[in-house]
Scaffold this active site. Sequence first.
Site, short mmCIF file in Angstrom:
data_model
loop_
_atom_site.label_atom_id
_atom_site.label_comp_id
_atom_site.label_asym_id
_atom_site.label_seq_id
_atom_site.Cartn_x
_atom_site.Cartn_y
_atom_site.Cartn_z
N CYS A 1 15.83 28.49 55.75
CA CYS A 1 16.60 28.58 57.00
C CYS A 1 16.34 27.29 57.76
O CYS A 1 15.18 26.84 57.85
CB CYS A 1 16.12 29.78 57.83
N THR A 2 17.40 26.68 58.28
CA THR A 2 17.24 25.36 58.89
C THR A 2 16.51 25.41 60.23
O THR A 2 16.15 24.37 60.78
CB THR A 2 18.60 24.66 59.05
N HIS A 3 16.31 26.60 60.78
CA HIS A 3 15.49 26.71 61.99
C HIS A 3 14.00 26.59 61.67
O HIS A 3 13.20 26.21 62.52
CB HIS A 3 15.70 28.07 62.67
N GLU B 1 15.31 29.63 68.79
CA GLU B 1 16.42 29.47 69.75
C GLU B 1 15.91 29.58 71.18
O GLU B 1 16.48 28.99 72.09
CB GLU B 1 17.52 30.51 69.49
N CYS C 1 23.34 25.42 57.56
CA CYS C 1 22.92 26.80 57.85
C CYS C 1 22.87 27.52 56.51
O CYS C 1 23.88 27.59 55.80
CB CYS C 1 23.95 27.46 58.76
N ASN C 2 21.70 28.00 56.16
CA ASN C 2 21.56 28.70 54.87
C ASN C 2 22.37 29.98 54.83
O ASN C 2 22.95 30.33 53.81
CB ASN C 2 20.09 29.03 54.63
N THR C 3 22.40 30.68 55.97
CA THR C 3 23.11 31.96 56.02
C THR C 3 24.60 31.74 55.75
O THR C 3 25.20 32.42 54.91
CB THR C 3 22.90 32.61 57.41
N TYR D 1 22.89 34.38 63.22
CA TYR D 1 23.84 34.88 62.24
C TYR D 1 23.15 35.76 61.19
O TYR D 1 23.77 36.62 60.57
CB TYR D 1 24.46 33.70 61.46
N GLY D 2 21.88 35.49 60.97
CA GLY D 2 21.18 36.06 59.80
C GLY D 2 21.02 37.56 59.82
O GLY D 2 20.73 38.16 58.78
N ASP E 1 25.76 24.55 62.33
CA ASP E 1 24.75 25.62 62.21
C ASP E 1 25.04 26.68 63.26
O ASP E 1 25.77 26.42 64.23
CB ASP E 1 23.33 25.06 62.42
N SER E 2 24.44 27.84 63.08
CA SER E 2 24.60 28.90 64.08
C SER E 2 23.98 28.49 65.42
O SER E 2 24.36 29.02 66.46
CB SER E 2 23.92 30.18 63.59
N1 DGL Z 1 19.73 28.13 60.66
C1 DGL Z 1 20.39 29.20 60.04
C2 DGL Z 1 20.06 29.37 58.58
O1 DGL Z 1 19.70 28.39 58.00
C3 DGL Z 1 20.78 30.32 60.86
C4 DGL Z 1 19.94 31.41 61.12
C5 DGL Z 1 20.55 32.47 61.97
O2 DGL Z 1 21.42 32.18 62.80
O3 DGL Z 1 20.13 33.61 61.80
O4 DGL Z 1 20.18 30.42 58.01
#
Ligand code: DGL
Length: 287
Positions: free
Chosen positions: A200-202, A153, A74-76, A43-44, A11-12
């Site tokens: 998003c996994t966050h 984060e 990570c979805n992104t 990353y998003g 993941d990011s």
């Molecule tokens: N957890 C990530 C996702 O699922 C990353 C989000 C990010 O870094 O912006 O998209």
Amino acid sequence: MTDPRPIGVFDSGVGGLTVLREIVRRLPAESTVYLGDNARAPYGTRSDDEVLRFTRQAVDTLVERDVKLVVIACNTSTAVALTDLRRRYPLPILGVIRPGAAAAVLASRVRRVGVIATPATVRSHAYFNAIKEENPAVEVYEHATPAFVPMVEAGLLSGRDVEATVRDALAPLLGERDASGEFIFPLPSSARIDTLLLGCTHYPLLRPILEAVAGDHVAVVDSATATASALVDLLAMNGLDVPGPVDRAIHLQLTTGDASAFHDLARRLFGEGFADVQTVALQGSAA
Ligand code: DGL
């Protein structure tokens, strides 16, 4: 056939730990290597080119560690890079979007699903397409919530400011609440969702607040459990699983950021220590 090599999870940042937690719960005999590109998260809000480049660098690093498969938690990265990664690497690569989309479609009774995700994931319409493939009759409302990842984060998961941010971010999807906390729906009833997919996994780390803001009439669904189930099937089908014993499993966490900050944040988020956190440099990650 079995394969004792570890499962790579990427993941990011710390969000993919929500997926890792489900993987370890479902597959306790499996060893894992987790990589968070914390130095370059989020990353998003980045361009597709950057997300693709960074994700390739991350998967290169996991492949160098001899993982048997990679979960892009990570979805992104899944939205932007999964097809490219599957072409590029000769090992199974699992993303989080299809399992999440399937779970949301099964959860919705009125066939209206809201998806919150990063701007890059929303821009890709990967969830729209995946949900429509599951059931074309489901209406999909995608909505970017870029404030959430920096908050997670930074370890901010509760409190009045976090709640206000979540409330503001969800208002276009859910409608406004009045002073007593009841929803005033500016949305026509035909546009009200009954399922909110955390794309998003966050975001599962904000689940208590998201559930409170969404209210009882909205089911909150995330892809962590669904991805772990898909992984169980994938391992079994490919003869890649480890039958045991559980006490041989080794879990290694890698971060491009500060190892002790990752350790502290992971412990705050999950209430458990992560014994072995190492800092790694990916090509260009210091940039
Ligand atoms: N957890 C990530 C996702 O699922 C990353 C989000 C990010 O870094 O912006 O998209």
